[in-house]
Design an enzyme around this catalytic site. Sequence first.
Site, mmCIF file in Angstrom:
data_model
loop_
_atom_site.group_PDB
_atom_site.id
_atom_site.type_symbol
_atom_site.label_atom_id
_atom_site.label_comp_id
_atom_site.label_asym_id
_atom_site.label_seq_id
_atom_site.Cartn_x
_atom_site.Cartn_y
_atom_site.Cartn_z
ATOM 1 N N CYS A 17 1.063 -0.935 -0.224
ATOM 2 C CA CYS A 17 -0.094 0.012 -0.161
ATOM 3 C C CYS A 17 0.941 1.171 -0.017
ATOM 4 O O CYS A 17 2.016 1.046 -0.309
ATOM 5 C CB CYS A 17 -1.066 0.067 1.176
ATOM 6 S SG CYS A 17 -0.068 -0.155 2.767
ATOM 7 N N LEU A 18 0.666 2.280 0.424
ATOM 8 C CA LEU A 18 1.097 3.655 0.194
ATOM 9 C C LEU A 18 2.098 3.732 1.516
ATOM 10 O O LEU A 18 3.566 3.967 1.276
ATOM 11 C CB LEU A 18 0.347 4.910 0.372
ATOM 12 C CG LEU A 18 1.073 6.050 -0.126
ATOM 13 C CD1 LEU A 18 1.572 5.958 -1.199
ATOM 14 C CD2 LEU A 18 0.094 7.266 -0.108
#
Length: 100
Positions: free
Chosen positions: A81-82
């Site tokens: 994810c980020l």
Amino acid sequence: SLCAAAEQNLSYQELKDLKKAHVLHIDVRERWEIERFGKIPESINIPLGELMEALQMNPTEFKEQYNQKMPSKSDPVVFSCLAGTRSKQALGFATSLGFS
């Protein structure tokens, strides 16, 4: 940030090495994030909100929806994810469904 069960955090180089061994890489960012920040090569996008349902689909549905063979519960999978929070949640979801 990247997350895998055996090794909670992976570097980008470790991910590249794992991909050579045909590890399934699931990016759990939202679709707008993929459009805005770009797709990670050879990853499939399954937003975190869809992940539980996706991992419980029958293999034919999964292939139609994500254009990828559905992982078995023993296949190696890496989530990203980020920042790392959602990938850790994704790992928890997968583990709760019996993925090792």
